[in-house]
Design a protein around this motif. Structure first.
Motif, short mmCIF file in Angstrom:
data_model
loop_
_atom_site.label_atom_id
_atom_site.label_comp_id
_atom_site.label_asym_id
_atom_site.label_seq_id
_atom_site.Cartn_x
_atom_site.Cartn_y
_atom_site.Cartn_z
N ASN A 7 0.50 -1.10 0.04
CA ASN A 7 0.14 0.00 0.10
C ASN A 7 0.86 1.16 0.04
OD1 ASN A 7 -2.53 -1.44 0.04
ND2 ASN A 7 -2.10 -1.71 2.37
N LEU A 8 0.22 2.36 -0.31
CA LEU A 8 0.91 3.65 -0.07
C LEU A 8 1.65 3.75 1.29
CD1 LEU A 8 1.23 6.67 -0.90
CD2 LEU A 8 -0.74 7.27 0.22
N TYR A 35 10.22 10.75 -8.61
CA TYR A 35 9.32 11.85 -9.07
C TYR A 35 8.90 12.32 -7.68
CZ TYR A 35 8.99 10.84 -13.99
OH TYR A 35 9.41 10.39 -15.17
N GLN A 37 5.63 14.71 -6.03
CA GLN A 37 4.17 15.18 -6.40
C GLN A 37 3.85 16.19 -5.10
OE1 GLN A 37 0.86 12.53 -7.19
NE2 GLN A 37 -0.03 14.13 -8.50
N PHE A 88 7.36 9.17 -5.72
CA PHE A 88 7.20 7.98 -6.30
C PHE A 88 8.35 7.39 -7.27
CE2 PHE A 88 2.49 7.81 -6.64
CZ PHE A 88 2.10 9.22 -6.39
N THR A 100 6.06 2.14 -15.28
CA THR A 100 5.32 1.58 -14.13
C THR A 100 5.70 2.19 -12.89
OG1 THR A 100 5.23 -0.69 -15.51
CG2 THR A 100 4.60 -0.50 -12.83
N PHE A 101 4.74 2.63 -12.41
CA PHE A 101 4.92 3.64 -11.09
C PHE A 101 4.66 2.87 -9.77
CE2 PHE A 101 5.61 8.12 -12.04
CZ PHE A 101 5.51 8.08 -13.41
N GLY A 102 5.36 3.11 -8.85
CA GLY A 102 4.97 2.60 -7.37
C GLY A 102 3.78 3.19 -6.83
N LYS A 103 3.32 2.77 -5.73
CA LYS A 103 2.10 3.39 -5.11
C LYS A 103 2.58 4.58 -4.28
CE LYS A 103 -0.74 -0.77 -4.67
NZ LYS A 103 0.34 -1.56 -5.54
#
Lengths: 111, 114
Positions: A7-8, A35, A37, A88, A100-103
């Motif tokens: 999970n996050l 990245y 955000q 991320f 593909t990005f992680g959570k």
């Protein structure tokens, strides 16, 4: 850590502390992007590290890429309140390099 | 100016209505992407476009289609929107693929389907 079924992640630290976030992956990866955000904004690249680089630095940021353990980390030294954001990792995967990005890891730095 | 612009930024639609999200970039990037972001799920790739009329499905293409008739413009279309398509949608672009360079993201389009 990000990717897989995790999970996050949420981290809460005090200003001045060091912090490390991790990503792990299961397939060969040629490049890892990190990245950040900010709330209400789009993600923005902070570090890009390639498979032939074990470590990359940018100011107080340090990214590592370990191809043997298939993992990458992002460290922030002496975190500041303005480092509060969601971070991320992303990897290029597949023959057409679909990223593909992680959570994500939500980092809160308290004054 | 190295910018990705998304329109509209906020949109409210009723279930069954059609939705058009538009994205433009001024960097002449070949590759463009559409992602959706839901709380706790990170960014999920919907479609990727490698150039004009060269589009490929991402991880969650069902219920979406895309159009790219000019290199600088990439549209995401929802035919008959569903409530579970309520999300924040991000467009991004990159010079060639993600294996060569970073993605530049827009500010997002927040879609609410009632």
């Amino acid at each position: 850590s990000q990717w897989g079924e995790e999970n996050l992640q949420a981290l809460s630290i005090q200003e001045g502390e060091d912090v490390t976030m991790n990503c792990s992956y299961k397939t060969y990866t040629t490049v890892v992007h990190w990245y950040r955000q900010d709330s209400g904004r789009g993600p923005a690249l902070i570090i890009l590290i390639r498979s032939n680089e074990r470590e990359k630095r940018s100011g107080r940021l340090r990214a590592t890429l370990d191809t043997s353990s298939q993992s990458s980390s992002l460290s922030i030294t002496a975190a500041q309140c303005e480092d509060t954001a969601v971070y991320f990792c992303a990897r290029a995967s597949g023959g057409n390099y679909k990223p593909t990005f992680g959570k994500g890891t939500s980092l809160v730095v308290h004054p | 100016d190295m910018k990705v612009t998304q329109m509209p930024r906020y949109l409210i639609k009723r279930m069954g209505e059609n939705v058009l999200l538009e994205c433009g970039q001024d960097m002449s990037h070949e590759t463009m992407y559409w992602y959706r972001q839901d709380p706790g799920l990170g960014l999920q790739l919907i479609y990727i476009s490698y150039d004009v009329d060269s589009n490929s499905e991402g991880d969650i293409p069902k219920g979406y289609r895309v159009s790219r008739k000019k290199r600088e413009h990439f549209s995401l279309i929802l035919d008959s929107a569903k409530t579970n398509q309520t999300s924040v949608y991000f467009c991004a672009s990159s010079f060639q693929g993600a294996n060569t360079g970073q993605l530049y993201f827009g500010e997002g389009s927040k879609l609410t389907v009632l």
